[in-house]
Design a protein around this motif. Structure first.
Motif, PDB file in Angstrom:
ATOM      1  N   ASN A  95     -66.944 -39.438 -46.609  1.00 58.88           N
ATOM      2  CA  ASN A  95     -68.153 -38.704 -45.856  1.00 58.88           C
ATOM      3  C   ASN A  95     -67.543 -37.640 -45.038  1.00 58.88           C
ATOM      4  OD1 ASN A  95     -70.034 -38.187 -43.703  1.00 58.88           O
ATOM      5  ND2 ASN A  95     -70.618 -40.137 -43.838  1.00 58.88           N
ATOM      6  N   TYR A 124     -70.941 -42.168 -49.070  1.00 59.72           N
ATOM      7  CA  TYR A 124     -71.342 -40.956 -50.303  1.00 59.72           C
ATOM      8  C   TYR A 124     -70.509 -41.439 -51.567  1.00 59.72           C
ATOM      9  CZ  TYR A 124     -73.802 -38.440 -46.968  1.00 59.72           C
ATOM     10  OH  TYR A 124     -74.771 -37.918 -45.813  1.00 59.72           O
ATOM     11  N   ALA A 181     -78.464 -35.258 -51.500  1.00 57.32           N
ATOM     12  CA  ALA A 181     -78.240 -36.962 -51.994  1.00 57.32           C
ATOM     13  C   ALA A 181     -79.593 -37.663 -52.021  1.00 57.32           C
ATOM     14  CB  ALA A 181     -77.170 -37.501 -50.867  1.00 57.32           C
TER      15      ALA A 181
END
Length: 785
Positions: free
Chosen positions: A542, A550, A595
Motif C-alpha cells: 500500500n 492491494y 482499483a
C-alpha cells in the motif's frame, strides 16, 4: 557551457576558511583573501505551461520548518503532498502523485524500493543539500518527461565551485534547527576546497524527531500493545524518525568541460508511519553519480551514469503491537502483554479471525533490496535563427527483491516472496525542437520508450518451493502463488509521448502559454507483480496510506494521458509591482490504474462492497478525467515606508478527479485550497504573516472507503534575518493550535494492534484520519565560512 549559461558569483576579499573542514595536510591561510569564484549553475530548462522554479533563497527560507524535501514544494499552485513518514512525503501535482510523476535528484531517476514507498525519491536528499528545484506542473517537454503522466520534479544540489587561476578556495557552512512539536532537532555541515580546475565538497545532515502532537485530542484510547507504553490522546503515534545524509563530490573542469563524481550515503535507522501498518526499521542507500558537460562547437553535450543500491527493512515500531497471540509472549522475549493471561498458542494452534492469524508471532520482518542503474546522453544543438534541437537517449536497469522472513504463527516456516527478482528495464530516445520567432516560442517534441518487465516465481510462508497447483496456507497462499506462477510474467510496453508548447508575448505586460501532450506510464513492479490476496499480505502493499490492502495485476496496461493546459500571465513590466497567473487544465487518462474491491475467497471482484471499513483491493485499468484551475498573484502594497516594503501574495488551487468507468471520485484529491500572505521587508529582515485555508473534503473515493475531512484555516508567523555570512529564522506554525485533519494524510493506523480487522477492543477503528500538527515553534541558524 556557454557564458550565457553560467551564473557567475564573485566573492571579494573574505576571510579564509576556518579549518572546520580543513583536509589533512592542508593548512588554513588566515591571511589570504579569495578572488573570483565561478559557480556553474544548471542550464535553464525549457518552458512548460505551469513550470515553477524554487530558487536558492526560497528554499533557504523553508529549511528551518521541515526535514522533508517534498514539503519544500508546498505553496506552489497545484502542488501538494501525501502524508507519510516525517522525511518521506509523496509529492502530488494536479491530482497525480508518486510514480505518476517523474522525479530526478541530481539527474538520477530514483525508484522507491518498498511496498509502501517509504524510501520515496525525494526522501533521498536532505533539504539543506537542495539548491534549486524545477517543477513542471503542466504539459512537460519530452526532454524532461518520460514514464510519467503527471508533471516532473528536478532537484539539484549546488553546482561545483572553483577558484580563480593560481588561487585556492576554502568555504563552508553550518546550520542547526529546533522545532518544539515533536522535540525535533538536527543540523548540517558542509565544506569545499577547490583550485582552478579541481573541487572537493562534503555535505552532511542529521535530523530526528519524536512523535508530534495534534491541536487537540483526536482519539479516545491510549493503548499501543506494548507493556508500559501508552500515548496521550493528542499524540500522533508513529510519527518519529531519524535520518542521516552524507555526500562527497569531486569535480574537474577546464574551459569547455566539466566532470564531477558524487557519492551519497543515507542511513535512516527508523522512520515510523501513522498511515501504514508497518514502520521503517532501517534503510541504507548508496548512490554513485558520474556526470559530464562539454561545450563543443556543434553542441552542448551532457552524459551521466549512476547507480543506486537500497537495502530496506520494515517491522512494527514502538507504537505498534509487536507480539501477536491469545496470551502473553514467550518467557524472556521482552515483548508486550497480550489480551489475556494464557500462554501463546503453539504454531499448530493457529486460527483465523476474519482473515488474520492468531497464534504467537514475533513481529513481521520484511526486507527489500533494490538496485537501480542508469545512463543518459543528450545534446543541445544550436540551429539557424536561434532555434535549438535537443536529442537524447536514456537507459535504466532496475532490479528488486522483496521478501518476508518467517516470524511465527501464520508466518511460518519459510520465506514469503512478495516480489522475486523483479526486473524493470527502460530504454528511451527523444527529440525536441525549440523554435523562437518574433514574439512566439514553440517546443515540439517526440519521445519513444520501451519498458520491459519480468519477475520470477513466488511462494508463501507455507512452502519452500514454487507451486504450480494446489491449496493450502492462510489466505490461499498456495492457490494465489500457483496462479501467479502459471501466468506469463514477461511484459513489454512500447510507449509514445509527444508534446507541443507555445508561448506568445505580445508586450512586456502579458504572456500566454498553451500546451498539448500525450504522456504514457507503465505500471511499477508492485502494481504488476504483487500476487497474494491474503488480507495480511495485501495490507503490506500500500503506497497511498489509506489503510487498505492491494493486490497486483499482471494484465495491467500502461496509463496514457492526454493533457491540455493554458496559462495567462499578466504583470507589470519588471514583475516587481504586481502579477497574476491563471492556469486551467484538463487531463484524460486511458487505462488509469485504479482499483476494485476483491473477494479473496472467490478470487473475484467483491459482489457486496465493504463500506465504512478497511478492505482489500486489486489494481485494474479504468478511465479517468482530472481538471482544475491554479492561480497565483502578488501585489506590492507599499514601498519605502518607515516600516519597510509590504507585498501581498496568494496561491490557490482547485481540482476534480473522476473515474469515468464507475463514476467514483479519484482517491486523495486535494480540496479547494488557498494561501494568503503579507510579507514585510525592511533592511535585513523579512517577516511573513500567512493564512492557510482548505475546504472540506467531501468528494471521496467510495471504493477505498476514503474518509471525509472538515475544512480549516491556519495562521503562521515567520521572521528571517539574513546577512551575507549568517542568517536566523524563527516562526510559529499553526499559531492558534488549531485541530484539523490532513486531507491527504490517509487513515490513522499509527498505534495498537494494527494488523487486525476489526482491531481488539478499544483499538483504533476505521474512520480516523491522520491529524495535522498542532502549534509548532521553530528556529534555525545558518553560518557561512
Amino acid at each position: 557551457m556557454k557564458e550565457s549559461e553560467h551564473m557567475q558569483l564573485r566573492l571579494k576579499s573574505c576571510a579564509a576558511f576556518l579549518a572546520l573542514y580543513a583536509m589533512p595536510g592542508v593548512a588554513a591561510d588566515t591571511t589570504a583573501t579569495l578572488g573570483e569564484v565561478l559557480v556553474t549553475a544548471p542550464q535553464d530548462v525549457p518552458l512548460s505551461s505551469g513550470s515553477t522554479t524554487l530558487s536558492t533563497a526560497e528554499i533557504a527560507r523553508k529549511r528551518a520548518r521541515t526535514s522533508d524535501t517534498a514539503s519544500l514544494l508546498v505553496g506552489i499552485p497545484g502542488v501538494s503532498v501525501y502524508g507519510a513518514g516525517g522525511v518521506s512525503s509523496l509529492p502530488v501535482i494536479r491530482g497525480l502523485a508518486d510514480d505518476r510523476l517523474r522525479t530526478k535528484v541530481n539527474g538520477m531517476d530514483l525508484v522507491a524500493a518498498c511496498p509502501n514507498h517509504m524510501n520515496s525519491p525525494l526522501s533521498s536528499i536532505d533539504p539543506t543539500a537542495v539548491d534549486r528545484i524545477q517543477v513542471y506542473s503542466g504539459v512537460t517537454p519530452v526532454s524532461v518527461g518520460g514514464d510519467s503522466i503527471g508533471g516532473s520534479i528536478l532537484v539539484e544540489s549546488a553546482a561545483p565551485v572553483f577558484a580563480n587561476p593560481d588561487q585556492s578556495l576554502a568555504t563552508g557552512d553550518a546550520g542547526t534547527f529546533y522545532r518544539s512539536n515533536g522535540d525535533s532537532w538536527g543540523g548540517n555541515l558542509s565544506g569545499t576546497f577547490a583550485t582552478e580546475n579541481l573541487s572537493f565538497h562534503y555535505a552532511g545532515a542529521y535530523a530526528q524527531s519524536d512523535n508530534y502532537k495534534a491541536g487537540g485530542d483526536f482519539k479516545d484510547y491510549h493503548f499501543t500493545g506494548r507493556v508500559g507504553h501508552t500515548l496521550p490522546l493528542d499524540e500522533v503515534g508513529s510519527t518519529a524518525y531519524e535520518a542521516i545524509n552524507q555526500s562527497v563530490r569531486f569535480a574537474w573542469k577546464n574551459d569547455d568541460n566539466l566532470l564531477n563524481f558524487t557519492y551519497a550515503n543515507q542511513h535512516i535507522p527508523y522512520e515510523n508511519y501513522p498511515n501504514q501498518r508497518m514502520d521503517m526499521t532501517d534503510n541504507l542507500s548508496d548512490q554513485f553519480n558520474l556526470a559530464y558537460t562539454g561545450n563543443h562547437d556543434w553542441a552542448t553535450l551532457k552524459a551521466r551514469a549512476y547507480y543506486e543500491h537500497t537495502q530496506h527493512e520494515m517491522d512494527f515500531g514502538d507504537d505498534k503491537r509487536f507480539w501477536y497471540g491469545p496470551g502473553n509472549p514467550p518467557s524472556g522475549s521482552g515483548g508486550d502483554a497480550a489480551l489475556n493471561g494464557t500462554p501463546c498458542a503453539p504454531i499448530s494452534g493457529v486460527s483465523v479471525i476474519k482473515g488474520m492469524m492468531v497464534g504467537c508471532a514475533a513481529g513481521m520482518p520484511m526486507a527489500t533490496d533494490g538496485k537501480n542503474t542508469g545512463v543518459t546522453v543528450s545534446a543541445d544543438i544550436p540551429l539557424v535563427k536561434s532555434d535549438l534541437l535537443r536529442v537524447g537517449v536514456e537507459y535504466q536497469n532496475y532490479r528488486l527483491d522483496d521478501w518476508w522472513d518467517p516470524s511465527g504463527a501464520g508466518m511460518w516456516p519459510y520465506v514469503f516472496w512478495n516480489i522475486n527478482d523483479g526486473k524493470r528495464d527502460r530504454f528511451a530516445v527523444f527529440g525536441e525542437w525549440e523554435i523562437r520567432k518574433n514574439r512566439w516560442m514553440h517546443i515540439v517534441g517526440l519521445r519513444f520508450e520501451n519498458v520491459a518487465m519480468d519477475a520470477d516465481p513466488v511462494h508463501g510462508y507455507n512452502l519452500d518451493t514454487y507451486p504450480t497447483s494446489g491449496v493450502g496456507g492462510l489466505g490461499n497462499q498456495t492457490r494465489d502463488a500457483a496462479l501467479f506462477n502459471a501466468q506469463s510474467r514477461e511484459q513489454t510496453d512500447n510507449n509514445w509521448d509527444f508534446s507541443w508548447l507555445a508561448r506568445f508575448t505580445p508586450d512586456a505586460n502579458q504572456t500566454y502559454q498553451m500546451g498539448l501532450a500525450q504522456k504514457t506510464r507503465s505500471p511499477n513492479l508492485y502494481e504488476r507483480y504483487t500476487w497474494s490476496t491474503w488480507q495480511m499480505a495485501a495490507f503490506m502493499n500500500n503506497f497511498v496510506g489509506d489503510g487498505n490492502g492491494y493486490v497486483g495485476n499482471l494484465e495491467l496496461q500502461p496509463e496514457v494521458a492526454g493533457i491540455l493546459s493554458l496559462t495567462a500571465d499578466w504583470h507589470d513590466a519588471n514583475e516587481a509591482q504586481w502579477g497574476i497567473t491563471v492556469t486551467p487544465y484538463y487531463t484524460y487518462v486511458q487505462d488509469y490504474i485504479d482499483a476494485v474491491q476483491w473477494d479473496s475467497t472467490l478470487n473475484a471482484p467483491r459482489i457486496a462492497p465493504v463500506v465504512d471499513n478497511f478492505t482489500v483491493l486489486k489494481y485494474f485499468n479504468q478511465s479517468a478525467v482530472l481538471y482544475g484551475l491554479d492561480l497565483s498573484a502578488h501585489y506590492l502594497v507599499a514601498r519605502g515606508t518607515s516600516v519597510g516594503d509590504f507585498t501581498a501574495q496568494v496561491a490557490a488551487s482547485y481540482i476534480k478527479g473522476e473515474n469515468q468507468d464507475t463514476g467514483d471520485n479519484l482517491y486523495n484529491m486535494m480540496p479547494l485550497n488557498a494561501k494568503l500572505a503579507l510579507v514585510q521587508e525592511i533592511g535585513h529582515w523579512r517577516n511573513t504573516l500567512e493564512g492557510e485555508f482548505v475546504d472540506a473534503k467531501n468528494e471521496i473515493s467510495q471504493v477505498r472507503n476514503e474518509m471525509q475531512t472538515a475544512g480549516y484555516g491556519l495562521a503562521h508567523l515567520r521572521s528571517r534575518y539574513e546577512r551575507k555570512t549568517w542568517s536566523v529564522e524563527v516562526g510559529i506554525e499553526n499559531l492558534f493550535d488549531r485541530s484539523y485533519d490532513l486531507p491527504l494524510g490517509g487513515a490513522y493506523v499509527g498505534q495498537g494492534t494494527t494488523m487486525t480487522i476489526p482491531p481488539a477492543p478499544n483499538q483504533p477503528q476505521w474512520g480516523t484520519p491522520v491529524p495535522g500538527p498542532g502549534r509548532t515553534l521553530y528556529a534555525g541558524v545558518n553560518i557561512k565560512f
